[in-house]
Scaffold this motif. Structure first.
Motif, PDB file in Angstrom:
ATOM      1  N   PRO A 330       0.823  -1.219  -0.071  1.00  0.00           N
ATOM      2  CA  PRO A 330      -0.035  -0.025   0.039  1.00  0.00           C
ATOM      3  C   PRO A 330       0.818   1.137   0.203  1.00  0.00           C
ATOM      4  O   PRO A 330       1.821   1.239   0.591  1.00  0.00           O
ATOM      5  N   GLN A 331       0.407   2.267  -0.881  1.00  0.00           N
ATOM      6  CA  GLN A 331       1.282   3.484  -0.998  1.00  0.00           C
ATOM      7  C   GLN A 331       0.302   4.536  -0.464  1.00  0.00           C
ATOM      8  O   GLN A 331      -0.701   4.520  -0.604  1.00  0.00           O
ATOM      9  N   ALA A 332       1.048   5.446   0.258  1.00  0.00           N
ATOM     10  CA  ALA A 332       0.390   6.783   0.796  1.00  0.00           C
ATOM     11  C   ALA A 332      -0.119   7.696  -0.297  1.00  0.00           C
ATOM     12  O   ALA A 332       0.883   7.925  -1.412  1.00  0.00           O
ATOM     13  N   LYS A 333      -1.121   8.360  -0.170  1.00  0.00           N
ATOM     14  CA  LYS A 333      -1.562   9.416  -1.116  1.00  0.00           C
ATOM     15  C   LYS A 333      -0.958  10.430  -1.072  1.00  0.00           C
ATOM     16  O   LYS A 333      -0.432  11.199  -2.120  1.00  0.00           O
ATOM     17  N   TYR A 334      -0.487  10.961   0.041  1.00  0.00           N
ATOM     18  CA  TYR A 334       0.344  12.177   0.111  1.00  0.00           C
ATOM     19  C   TYR A 334       1.662  12.020   0.827  1.00  0.00           C
ATOM     20  O   TYR A 334       1.876  11.451   2.008  1.00  0.00           O
ATOM     21  N   LYS A 335       2.712  12.770   0.099  1.00  0.00           N
ATOM     22  CA  LYS A 335       4.079  12.729   0.764  1.00  0.00           C
ATOM     23  C   LYS A 335       4.325  14.333   1.058  1.00  0.00           C
ATOM     24  O   LYS A 335       4.593  15.080   0.362  1.00  0.00           O
ATOM     25  N   TYR A 398       4.142  10.692   5.276  1.00  0.00           N
ATOM     26  CA  TYR A 398       3.350   9.606   4.320  1.00  0.00           C
ATOM     27  C   TYR A 398       1.957   9.539   5.004  1.00  0.00           C
ATOM     28  O   TYR A 398       1.802   8.969   5.989  1.00  0.00           O
ATOM     29  N   SER A 399       1.071  10.141   4.259  1.00  0.00           N
ATOM     30  CA  SER A 399      -0.392  10.343   4.933  1.00  0.00           C
ATOM     31  C   SER A 399      -1.117   9.929   3.710  1.00  0.00           C
ATOM     32  O   SER A 399      -1.236  10.269   2.515  1.00  0.00           O
ATOM     33  N   ASP A 400      -2.496   9.484   4.503  1.00  0.00           N
ATOM     34  CA  ASP A 400      -3.735   9.207   3.452  1.00  0.00           C
ATOM     35  C   ASP A 400      -4.588  10.256   3.568  1.00  0.00           C
ATOM     36  O   ASP A 400      -5.609  10.258   2.861  1.00  0.00           O
ATOM     37  N   ARG A 401      -4.263  11.378   4.528  1.00  0.00           N
ATOM     38  CA  ARG A 401      -5.177  12.532   4.698  1.00  0.00           C
ATOM     39  C   ARG A 401      -4.465  13.844   4.030  1.00  0.00           C
ATOM     40  O   ARG A 401      -3.148  13.747   4.482  1.00  0.00           O
ATOM     41  N   GLU A 402      -4.845  14.741   3.469  1.00  0.00           N
ATOM     42  CA  GLU A 402      -4.151  15.893   3.140  1.00  0.00           C
ATOM     43  C   GLU A 402      -3.727  16.806   4.226  1.00  0.00           C
ATOM     44  O   GLU A 402      -2.505  17.409   4.195  1.00  0.00           O
ATOM     45  N   ASN A 403      -4.765  17.135   5.078  1.00  0.00           N
ATOM     46  CA  ASN A 403      -4.336  18.042   6.164  1.00  0.00           C
ATOM     47  C   ASN A 403      -3.811  17.366   7.312  1.00  0.00           C
ATOM     48  O   ASN A 403      -4.401  16.441   8.144  1.00  0.00           O
ATOM     49  N   VAL A 404      -2.340  17.725   7.550  1.00  0.00           N
ATOM     50  CA  VAL A 404      -1.726  16.886   8.729  1.00  0.00           C
ATOM     51  C   VAL A 404      -1.042  18.114   9.482  1.00  0.00           C
ATOM     52  O   VAL A 404      -0.220  17.771  10.162  1.00  0.00           O
ATOM     53  N   ASP A 405      -1.905  19.166   9.894  1.00  0.00           N
ATOM     54  CA  ASP A 405      -1.490  20.229  10.664  1.00  0.00           C
ATOM     55  C   ASP A 405      -1.231  19.578  11.950  1.00  0.00           C
ATOM     56  O   ASP A 405      -0.292  20.064  12.806  1.00  0.00           O
ATOM     57  N   ASP A 406      -1.933  18.833  12.524  1.00  0.00           N
ATOM     58  CA  ASP A 406      -1.796  18.130  13.811  1.00  0.00           C
ATOM     59  C   ASP A 406      -0.550  17.613  14.053  1.00  0.00           C
ATOM     60  O   ASP A 406       0.192  17.678  14.933  1.00  0.00           O
ATOM     61  N   ILE A 407      -0.189  16.916  12.760  1.00  0.00           N
ATOM     62  CA  ILE A 407       0.753  15.937  13.003  1.00  0.00           C
ATOM     63  C   ILE A 407       2.303  16.654  12.955  1.00  0.00           C
ATOM     64  O   ILE A 407       3.123  16.572  13.768  1.00  0.00           O
ATOM     65  N   LYS A 408       2.017  17.622  12.145  1.00  0.00           N
ATOM     66  CA  LYS A 408       3.278  18.851  12.170  1.00  0.00           C
ATOM     67  C   LYS A 408       3.632  19.299  13.202  1.00  0.00           C
ATOM     68  O   LYS A 408       4.599  19.339  13.551  1.00  0.00           O
ATOM     69  N   ASP A 409       2.371  19.738  14.015  1.00  0.00           N
ATOM     70  CA  ASP A 409       2.800  20.456  15.463  1.00  0.00           C
ATOM     71  C   ASP A 409       3.536  19.437  16.482  1.00  0.00           C
ATOM     72  O   ASP A 409       4.369  19.911  16.995  1.00  0.00           O
ATOM     73  N   LEU A 410       3.017  18.275  16.249  1.00  0.00           N
ATOM     74  CA  LEU A 410       3.542  17.308  17.201  1.00  0.00           C
ATOM     75  C   LEU A 410       4.978  17.188  16.797  1.00  0.00           C
ATOM     76  O   LEU A 410       5.872  16.929  17.646  1.00  0.00           O
ATOM     77  N   LEU A 411       5.255  17.027  15.464  1.00  0.00           N
ATOM     78  CA  LEU A 411       6.524  16.716  15.281  1.00  0.00           C
ATOM     79  C   LEU A 411       7.487  17.822  15.390  1.00  0.00           C
ATOM     80  O   LEU A 411       8.621  17.766  15.903  1.00  0.00           O
ATOM     81  N   TYR A 412       7.366  19.099  15.052  1.00  0.00           N
ATOM     82  CA  TYR A 412       7.816  20.208  15.260  1.00  0.00           C
ATOM     83  C   TYR A 412       8.359  20.178  16.915  1.00  0.00           C
ATOM     84  O   TYR A 412       9.491  20.700  17.217  1.00  0.00           O
ATOM     85  N   ALA A 413       7.240  19.975  17.702  1.00  0.00           N
ATOM     86  CA  ALA A 413       7.734  20.162  19.103  1.00  0.00           C
ATOM     87  C   ALA A 413       8.697  19.120  19.528  1.00  0.00           C
ATOM     88  O   ALA A 413       9.136  19.234  20.668  1.00  0.00           O
ATOM     89  N   ASN A 414       9.069  18.178  18.777  1.00  0.00           N
ATOM     90  CA  ASN A 414       9.799  16.991  19.314  1.00  0.00           C
ATOM     91  C   ASN A 414      11.053  16.862  18.327  1.00  0.00           C
ATOM     92  O   ASN A 414      11.700  15.732  18.590  1.00  0.00           O
ATOM     93  N   ILE A 415      11.160  17.999  17.709  1.00  0.00           N
ATOM     94  CA  ILE A 415      12.635  17.776  17.092  1.00  0.00           C
ATOM     95  C   ILE A 415      13.313  19.168  17.194  1.00  0.00           C
ATOM     96  O   ILE A 415      12.752  20.241  17.319  1.00  0.00           O
ATOM     97  N   GLU A 416      14.459  19.244  17.652  1.00  0.00           N
ATOM     98  CA  GLU A 416      15.044  20.396  18.186  1.00  0.00           C
ATOM     99  C   GLU A 416      16.434  20.654  17.252  1.00  0.00           C
ATOM    100  O   GLU A 416      17.177  19.814  17.050  1.00  0.00           O
ATOM    101  N   ILE A 417      16.680  21.840  16.919  1.00  0.00           N
ATOM    102  CA  ILE A 417      17.760  22.229  16.092  1.00  0.00           C
ATOM    103  C   ILE A 417      18.840  23.183  16.872  1.00  0.00           C
ATOM    104  O   ILE A 417      18.073  24.276  17.275  1.00  0.00           O
TER     105      ILE A 417
END
Ligand code: URA
Length: 432
Positions: A330-335, A398-417
């Motif tokens: 199975p392949q995700a619709k959105y990258k 890799y997502s099957d839904r177009e809006n991943v704003d919730d996921i982006k917020d979570l990821l940004y909060a947990n990666i530090e530069i």
């Protein structure tokens, strides 16, 4: 004996007798103890822990709740590996064929995803047709013929663990030393393996967050194994950031295939070769770790490990063309890339939250009966210690839904530069 009294004793920190533990396990398997009492018992154990004697009794009672596989018809010393669970930890999938390609039988009984961690069985089911539920007789026949099998515990291997495992996942009682140790060792003892290497994970993406707790778990696991005469050892490996680049079921199968082609990231490759070397040494093929590692590397270079993987897929009903055509999964619709907000060096990637993000995309279960979306997950473009320029992708969702704003917020909060990163250690200790 009333279950409520057993719960009460554990809740108040008492040491349970063999009979009390047996009553609990029997009641779970027969269904006489309702899930709410099992859950209460698990929570009491989570908070009050168990003594070494209780841990052994629980393991043995869970082991005896089902069949004990007799692998004596398979020639040679049987060697297995088990991980306590991590994020991006697809180690078993390339490891089993590498070791089996050296003529060492690998009868592997694996598990499903638990909490934020992925599960080998879920990943393998991303391969069209692959069957993880096969009968004990077919399991033994396959290891005789192909030298390896990766399957789920059949209905009769530690059935108590099946029920308890599913309840732990949804009652937040996973990260408990007695519960992890009894879960793993009941299955491993019942599976009849001669030797076992346990990969105990430590760090934010592991159930044990500190090195001290991981060491205690490693000692508990090895102690239980040795107590029943199994040749058993553990390594403690890092799980502060995801292992490899891929998180998510089909993505991790693709990375496993890449590893068998010699094209995977250095950390996962190094861990697989280290675990493989210990398994080769335990099998008695050599007593020299450097030589064992060369033997494992050779199976990648000459393609024999990749062929073994294909043989296993085919024997378990799967489509081996996945090796050259991973796009049949199975392949995700959105990258969707996640661009860095600033330039610098990646100094922290919280493995557990990367696992949660993959789970929220549909790659893991939030409830015991959730259906998985095999296509979704995360591909890390940067890991700890990598330089990054603002705007460059840190990872790809890799997502099957177009809006991943919730996921982006979570990821940004947990990666530090930051300006720099602490050096990274993959393997912390071995416990024998
Ligand atoms: N793997 C298992 O089999 N059981 C656990 O509890 C954790 C990891």
């Amino acid at each position: 004996m009333r279950m409520v009294d057993i719960i009460d004793k554990k809740r108040n920190g008492g040491e349970l007798t063999k009979e009390e533990i047996q009553t609990f396990v029997d009641g779970v398997v027969s269904g006489e103890i309702p899930d709410y009492q099992t859950s209460a018992f698990l929570m009491a154990t989570y908070f009050k822990d168990m003594t070494d004697a209780e841990r052994s009794e629980l393991t043995m009672a869970m082991m005896k709740s089902g069949d004990h596989l007799d692998l004596s018809s398979i020639d040679g010393l049987k060697v297995d590996k088990h991980s306590t669970g991590g994020v991006g930890d697809k180690t078993s999938i390339p490891l089993a064929p590498i070791v089996a390609a050296l003529g060492i039988p690998v009868p592997m009984i694996s598990g499903r995803g638990l909490g934020h961690t992925g599960g080998t069985l879920d990943k393998l089911e991303a391969i069209p047709g692959y069957q993880v539920e096969i009968s004990e007789a077919d399991f033994i026949k396959q290891v005789q013929n192909q030298g390896l099998a990766i399957v789920g515990a059949t209905g009769n291997i530690a059935p108590a663990d099946k029920k308890i495992y599913a309840l732990r996942d949804v009652t937040d009682t996973v990260d408990s030393i007695p519960l992890i140790a009894s879960s793993i060792m009941s299955k491993k003892i019942a599976s009849g393996t001669d030797a076992l290497v346990i990969d105990v994970k430590t760090g934010s993406g592991a159930f044990m967050k500190t090195l001290d707790d991981s060491r205690e778990l490693a000692k508990a696991l090895v102690g239980i194994g040795k107590g029943v005469g199994m040749n058993c050892m553990a390594i403690i490996s890092d799980m502060n950031q995801p292992l490899g680049n891929a998180i998510g079921n089909a993505l991790e199968i693709k990375e496993s295939i890449d590893l068998l082609k010699g094209q995977a990231p250095a950390d996962i490759t190094d861990l697989v070769l280290t675990l493989g070397s210990y398994m080769v040494v335990m099998s008695g093929k050599t007593d020299n770790m450097a030589e064992a590692r060369k033997m494992c590397e050779q199976t990648i270079e000459d393609g024999s490990a990749l062929k073994k993987f294909g043989d296993m897929i085919e024997a378990q009903g799967g489509d081996r063309s996945v090796i050259d055509h991973p796009e049949i999964m199975p392949q995700a619709k959105y990258k969707i890339p996640l661009p860095a907000k600033t330039s610098g060096v990646v100094s922290r990637v919280e493995a557990d939250e990367m696992g949660v993000a993959s789970m929220l995309l549909g790659g893991g279960r939030q409830k015991a009966d959730d259906q998985l979306d095999y296509a979704v997950g995360i591909m890390m473009n940067k890991k700890v210690g990598d330089k990054v320029d603002a705007g460059e992708p840190l990872l790809t969702i890799y997502s099957d839904r177009e809006n991943v704003d919730d996921i982006k917020d979570l990821l940004y909060a947990n990666i530090e530069i930051s300006d720099s990163a602490k050096p990274f250690t993959l393997i912390h200790e071995t416990v024998r």
